[in-house]
Write a protein that holds these residues in place. Sequence first.
Motif, PDB file in Angstrom:
ATOM      1  N   THR A 175      28.537  26.007   7.102  1.00  0.00           N
ATOM      2  CA  THR A 175      28.733  24.912   8.046  1.00  0.00           C
ATOM      3  C   THR A 175      29.482  25.382   9.290  1.00  0.00           C
ATOM      4  OG1 THR A 175      28.846  23.405   6.162  1.00  0.00           O
ATOM      5  CG2 THR A 175      29.576  22.550   8.268  1.00  0.00           C
ATOM      6  N   GLY A 176      30.501  26.206   9.113  1.00  0.00           N
ATOM      7  CA  GLY A 176      31.238  26.745  10.259  1.00  0.00           C
ATOM      8  C   GLY A 176      30.365  27.614  11.140  1.00  0.00           C
ATOM      9  N   ALA A 177      29.497  28.415  10.507  1.00  0.00           N
ATOM     10  CA  ALA A 177      28.580  29.255  11.293  1.00  0.00           C
ATOM     11  C   ALA A 177      27.584  28.395  12.071  1.00  0.00           C
ATOM     12  CB  ALA A 177      27.845  30.229  10.377  1.00  0.00           C
ATOM     13  N   ALA A 178      27.111  27.319  11.442  1.00  0.00           N
ATOM     14  CA  ALA A 178      26.173  26.425  12.133  1.00  0.00           C
ATOM     15  C   ALA A 178      26.846  25.742  13.317  1.00  0.00           C
ATOM     16  CB  ALA A 178      25.624  25.390  11.155  1.00  0.00           C
ATOM     17  N   VAL A 179      28.062  25.266  13.134  1.00  0.00           N
ATOM     18  CA  VAL A 179      28.801  24.624  14.231  1.00  0.00           C
ATOM     19  C   VAL A 179      29.062  25.625  15.348  1.00  0.00           C
ATOM     20  CG1 VAL A 179      31.032  23.594  14.857  1.00  0.00           C
ATOM     21  CG2 VAL A 179      29.818  22.818  12.827  1.00  0.00           C
ATOM     22  N   PHE A 180      29.450  26.849  14.977  1.00  0.00           N
ATOM     23  CA  PHE A 180      29.677  27.886  15.987  1.00  0.00           C
ATOM     24  C   PHE A 180      28.404  28.160  16.784  1.00  0.00           C
ATOM     25  CE2 PHE A 180      29.432  32.316  17.316  1.00  0.00           C
ATOM     26  CZ  PHE A 180      30.540  32.393  18.138  1.00  0.00           C
ATOM     27  N   ILE A 239      25.736  26.212  17.264  1.00  0.00           N
ATOM     28  CA  ILE A 239      25.367  25.063  18.104  1.00  0.00           C
ATOM     29  C   ILE A 239      26.240  24.996  19.349  1.00  0.00           C
ATOM     30  CG2 ILE A 239      25.391  22.543  18.200  1.00  0.00           C
ATOM     31  CD1 ILE A 239      24.514  22.619  15.214  1.00  0.00           C
ATOM     32  N   LEU A 240      27.546  25.146  19.182  1.00  0.00           N
ATOM     33  CA  LEU A 240      28.455  25.067  20.331  1.00  0.00           C
ATOM     34  C   LEU A 240      28.284  26.257  21.277  1.00  0.00           C
ATOM     35  CD1 LEU A 240      31.690  23.695  18.630  1.00  0.00           C
ATOM     36  CD2 LEU A 240      30.052  22.453  20.062  1.00  0.00           C
ATOM     37  N   ALA A 241      28.041  27.438  20.738  1.00  0.00           N
ATOM     38  CA  ALA A 241      27.835  28.613  21.593  1.00  0.00           C
ATOM     39  C   ALA A 241      26.547  28.468  22.406  1.00  0.00           C
ATOM     40  CB  ALA A 241      27.795  29.875  20.743  1.00  0.00           C
ATOM     41  N   LEU A 242      25.479  27.997  21.774  1.00  0.00           N
ATOM     42  CA  LEU A 242      24.221  27.791  22.510  1.00  0.00           C
ATOM     43  C   LEU A 242      24.368  26.706  23.573  1.00  0.00           C
ATOM     44  CD1 LEU A 242      21.593  28.089  19.649  1.00  0.00           C
ATOM     45  CD2 LEU A 242      21.995  29.699  21.512  1.00  0.00           C
ATOM     46  N   ALA A 243      25.091  25.655  23.237  1.00  0.00           N
ATOM     47  CA  ALA A 243      25.316  24.591  24.226  1.00  0.00           C
ATOM     48  C   ALA A 243      26.128  25.106  25.413  1.00  0.00           C
ATOM     49  CB  ALA A 243      26.029  23.414  23.570  1.00  0.00           C
ATOM     50  N   THR A 244      27.089  25.982  25.148  1.00  0.00           N
ATOM     51  CA  THR A 244      27.890  26.564  26.225  1.00  0.00           C
ATOM     52  C   THR A 244      27.037  27.423  27.146  1.00  0.00           C
ATOM     53  OG1 THR A 244      29.843  26.556  24.823  1.00  0.00           O
ATOM     54  CG2 THR A 244      29.873  28.043  26.709  1.00  0.00           C
ATOM     55  N   VAL A 245      26.188  28.238  26.567  1.00  0.00           N
ATOM     56  CA  VAL A 245      25.306  29.096  27.369  1.00  0.00           C
ATOM     57  C   VAL A 245      24.347  28.247  28.195  1.00  0.00           C
ATOM     58  CG1 VAL A 245      23.436  30.792  27.206  1.00  0.00           C
ATOM     59  CG2 VAL A 245      25.501  31.076  25.853  1.00  0.00           C
ATOM     60  N   ARG A 246      23.773  27.212  27.572  1.00  0.00           N
ATOM     61  CA  ARG A 246      22.838  26.341  28.289  1.00  0.00           C
ATOM     62  C   ARG A 246      23.537  25.622  29.439  1.00  0.00           C
ATOM     63  NH1 ARG A 246      20.657  20.754  26.977  1.00  0.00           N
ATOM     64  NH2 ARG A 246      18.783  20.651  28.234  1.00  0.00           N
ATOM     65  N   HIS A 247      24.742  25.144  29.198  1.00  0.00           N
ATOM     66  CA  HIS A 247      25.485  24.453  30.251  1.00  0.00           C
ATOM     67  C   HIS A 247      25.803  25.396  31.411  1.00  0.00           C
ATOM     68  CE1 HIS A 247      28.356  21.910  32.284  1.00  0.00           C
ATOM     69  NE2 HIS A 247      29.226  22.901  32.232  1.00  0.00           N
ATOM     70  N   ALA A 248      26.246  26.612  31.102  1.00  0.00           N
ATOM     71  CA  ALA A 248      26.569  27.574  32.152  1.00  0.00           C
ATOM     72  C   ALA A 248      25.338  27.948  32.966  1.00  0.00           C
ATOM     73  CB  ALA A 248      27.198  28.825  31.549  1.00  0.00           C
ATOM     74  N   ARG A 249      24.198  28.036  32.304  1.00  0.00           N
ATOM     75  CA  ARG A 249      22.959  28.409  32.991  1.00  0.00           C
ATOM     76  C   ARG A 249      22.463  27.288  33.912  1.00  0.00           C
ATOM     77  NH1 ARG A 249      18.809  29.643  28.840  1.00  0.00           N
ATOM     78  NH2 ARG A 249      20.373  31.148  28.239  1.00  0.00           N
TER      79      ARG A 249
END
Length: 124
Positions: A29-34, A36-46
């Motif tokens: 679960t922690g890996a899944a949350v990590f 999701i949040l990491a991908l969202a961060t990259v998408r937002h920055a892009r």
Amino acid sequence: MTALFIVVAVAAVWASVAPRFGIFRAALTGAAVFAILALATVRHARNEPHAFKIGPDGISVWIRTGILLAQGRIVGCSQWSDCLLMLSLEGEGSRLHRVLIAADMLEPDLFRELAVFARRSAHV
């Protein structure tokens, strides 16, 4: 700050899941949350606005890679103090695009100028 938020969120998930379901499920679960949040961060920055072009027919917003993010006539504007500006742009086919512009993305004079232009355009 975003990295700190991700670490705190993963730690909170771990602390909630581990006592109830065990270490293995907490790690998944922690890996899944990590992820999701990491991908969202990259998408937002892009997709963060980088350049604005104000023309007679509206405004164009471009991202860093040179791709057009939104274009259209300003139909709505909200401003929170001198910190944040939200523009509603009416594009082709009456499609609405919302663009958030933080004050630290632009120089203070440019931010104020854009805010005044947006308020005037939204009320016309």
